[in-house]
Design a protein around this motif. Sequence first.
Motif, short mmCIF file in Angstrom:
data_model
loop_
_atom_site.label_atom_id
_atom_site.label_comp_id
_atom_site.label_asym_id
_atom_site.label_seq_id
_atom_site.Cartn_x
_atom_site.Cartn_y
_atom_site.Cartn_z
N ARG A 162 1.72 6.28 9.53
CA ARG A 162 0.99 5.18 10.15
C ARG A 162 -0.26 5.77 10.82
NH1 ARG A 162 3.46 0.50 10.96
NH2 ARG A 162 1.31 -0.18 10.69
N PRO A 163 -1.24 4.92 11.16
CA PRO A 163 -2.47 5.46 11.75
C PRO A 163 -2.25 6.36 12.95
CG PRO A 163 -2.80 3.19 11.09
CD PRO A 163 -1.34 3.47 10.88
N TRP A 164 -1.31 6.00 13.84
CA TRP A 164 -1.08 6.81 15.04
C TRP A 164 -0.46 8.17 14.70
CZ3 TRP A 164 0.47 1.72 14.53
CH2 TRP A 164 1.77 1.50 14.06
N ASP A 165 0.41 8.21 13.69
CA ASP A 165 0.96 9.50 13.25
C ASP A 165 -0.15 10.38 12.68
OD1 ASP A 165 3.73 8.72 13.71
OD2 ASP A 165 3.55 7.47 11.92
N PHE A 166 -1.02 9.75 11.89
CA PHE A 166 -2.13 10.46 11.27
C PHE A 166 -3.05 11.05 12.34
CE2 PHE A 166 -5.98 11.18 8.96
CZ PHE A 166 -5.65 11.28 7.61
N SER A 167 -3.43 10.22 13.33
CA SER A 167 -4.34 10.67 14.37
C SER A 167 -3.74 11.80 15.20
CB SER A 167 -4.70 9.50 15.30
OG SER A 167 -5.50 8.56 14.63
N LEU A 168 -2.45 11.70 15.48
CA LEU A 168 -1.79 12.75 16.27
C LEU A 168 -1.87 14.10 15.57
CD1 LEU A 168 -0.03 13.68 18.66
CD2 LEU A 168 1.98 12.99 17.31
N ALA A 187 4.06 -5.79 -4.70
CA ALA A 187 5.37 -5.99 -4.08
C ALA A 187 5.41 -5.49 -2.65
CB ALA A 187 6.45 -5.28 -4.90
N CYS A 188 4.39 -4.76 -2.23
CA CYS A 188 4.31 -4.22 -0.88
C CYS A 188 2.86 -4.33 -0.41
CB CYS A 188 4.80 -2.77 -0.84
SG CYS A 188 4.75 -2.03 0.80
N THR A 189 2.52 -5.47 0.15
CA THR A 189 1.13 -5.76 0.49
C THR A 189 0.79 -5.56 1.96
OG1 THR A 189 1.65 -8.10 0.84
CG2 THR A 189 0.96 -7.45 -1.39
N ASP A 190 1.76 -5.22 2.80
CA ASP A 190 1.51 -5.11 4.24
C ASP A 190 0.34 -4.20 4.60
OD1 ASP A 190 3.53 -6.88 4.74
OD2 ASP A 190 4.97 -5.39 5.47
N PRO A 191 0.16 -3.05 3.91
CA PRO A 191 -0.95 -2.17 4.29
C PRO A 191 -2.33 -2.81 4.21
CG PRO A 191 0.63 -0.93 2.99
CD PRO A 191 1.04 -2.38 2.92
N PHE A 192 -2.46 -3.90 3.46
CA PHE A 192 -3.75 -4.58 3.38
C PHE A 192 -4.09 -5.31 4.68
CE2 PHE A 192 -2.62 -4.20 -1.12
CZ PHE A 192 -3.79 -3.65 -1.63
N LEU A 197 -4.43 0.49 5.63
CA LEU A 197 -5.50 0.73 4.66
C LEU A 197 -6.87 0.74 5.34
CD1 LEU A 197 -5.76 1.31 1.65
CD2 LEU A 197 -6.12 -1.13 1.27
N ALA A 198 -7.06 -0.14 6.31
CA ALA A 198 -8.34 -0.19 7.02
C ALA A 198 -8.63 1.13 7.72
CB ALA A 198 -8.34 -1.34 8.03
N TYR A 199 -7.60 1.73 8.29
CA TYR A 199 -7.75 3.01 8.97
C TYR A 199 -8.26 4.08 8.00
CZ TYR A 199 -6.38 7.18 11.65
OH TYR A 199 -6.39 8.39 12.31
N LEU A 200 -7.69 4.10 6.81
CA LEU A 200 -8.10 5.09 5.80
C LEU A 200 -9.51 4.79 5.30
CD1 LEU A 200 -4.76 5.33 3.79
CD2 LEU A 200 -5.58 6.88 5.57
N GLN A 201 -9.82 3.53 5.07
CA GLN A 201 -11.17 3.16 4.62
C GLN A 201 -12.23 3.56 5.64
OE1 GLN A 201 -10.11 -1.10 3.26
NE2 GLN A 201 -12.00 -0.62 2.18
N GLU A 202 -11.95 3.28 6.89
CA GLU A 202 -12.92 3.58 7.95
C GLU A 202 -13.27 5.07 7.96
OE1 GLU A 202 -13.37 3.26 12.84
OE2 GLU A 202 -11.45 2.84 11.86
N ARG A 203 -12.28 5.90 7.68
CA ARG A 203 -12.45 7.35 7.74
C ARG A 203 -12.72 7.98 6.38
NH1 ARG A 203 -9.85 5.15 11.52
NH2 ARG A 203 -9.81 5.95 13.65
N MET A 204 -12.86 7.15 5.37
CA MET A 204 -13.11 7.61 4.00
C MET A 204 -12.05 8.61 3.54
SD MET A 204 -17.28 7.85 4.00
CE MET A 204 -17.33 8.05 2.20
N ILE A 205 -10.79 8.29 3.86
CA ILE A 205 -9.64 9.09 3.46
C ILE A 205 -9.01 8.44 2.24
CG2 ILE A 205 -7.36 9.92 4.15
CD1 ILE A 205 -8.54 9.60 7.11
N VAL A 206 -8.63 9.24 1.27
CA VAL A 206 -8.11 8.71 0.01
C VAL A 206 -6.71 8.14 0.19
CG1 VAL A 206 -7.42 9.30 -2.33
CG2 VAL A 206 -9.52 10.27 -1.37
N PRO A 207 -6.50 6.85 -0.15
CA PRO A 207 -5.15 6.29 -0.17
C PRO A 207 -4.52 6.54 -1.57
CG PRO A 207 -6.83 4.58 0.15
CD PRO A 207 -7.51 5.79 -0.39
N MET A 208 -3.35 7.13 -1.58
CA MET A 208 -2.57 7.25 -2.81
C MET A 208 -1.43 6.24 -2.71
SD MET A 208 -2.46 11.43 -3.16
CE MET A 208 -1.89 11.42 -4.87
#
Length: 297
Positions: A162-168, A187-192, A197-208
């Motif tokens: 999650r974003p907070w885990d990533f930032s830590l 089937a799993c749309t919650d990250p949108f 997903l917004a956290y990764l986009q803001e930082r230009m980090i690749v979502p797999m």
Amino acid sequence: MERIDITPDLTFSRLVYGMWRLGDDADTSDKHIRAKLDACLSQGITTMDHADIYGGYTVEGLFGRVLKATPSLRDQIEIVTKCDILVPAGRHSAARLKYYDTSAAHITASLETSLKELGTDHVDLLLIHRPDPFMDPDETGPALDALVASGKVRAVGVSNFRPWDFSLLQSSMENNLSANQIELSLACTDPFTNGDLAYLQERMIVPMAWSPLGGGGLMDGSKPALAAALKRIADEQGIDEAAVAVAWLLAHPARILPVLGTNNLSRIARIGEAAKVEIDRQTWFELYTLAIGKEVP
């Protein structure tokens, strides 16, 4: 096939082949695994996704047999692998229970074992597989930095964070975390909408995106209207429904890299069809609406 920058000197194929089920196949011979690899390479799919735990800690070794038999293949592919999940199986059969280990000693030892199993001197991307509630970022972060400095890892990232885990974790590192592999599909749309997903986009980090077909559930009839729409679009464009579901992810501006793990050779040979599907904005929202089961607000 389109390629995506992971770091300034590392690119991945837009579609990634996942090894999660490689050990579950009835045929795990070198010949059959090589046929899967060749089917990917023929389409420009060069990025191979592993984890130490796959197949009860056996899959890296199965794939490594093929690389050891033909070392030149290593120069044609990028290898992703993961660590930190321990279960009572294989080389960790002495474990009393499933747990996570993000200590420097475990991360380093796990990578060394992965390199040996895969028959290579480096991996292109090492991911921490699951967030560890017992993680000490001041130990884990420098351990990942040290592996990059050693040349045994070209880039590092995470999975299921999650974003907070990533930032830590990022707060204790010199190198940038370059990717986050998350569950993402129709089937799993919650990250949108939950910020992942917004956290990764803001930082230009690749979502797999792992399980981009929802474990096969998108075509099993549990959401008949969604399945019908996928089939209609597939028929209109002369491709497979699965390709439409993957193309829906590819159409998103976040530069998502779907990780596909079928063992069926004929399906592997068609993975690249997803890159040819046209998904306009209204079609994207049509599928999204059917996936969430209601009109957008």
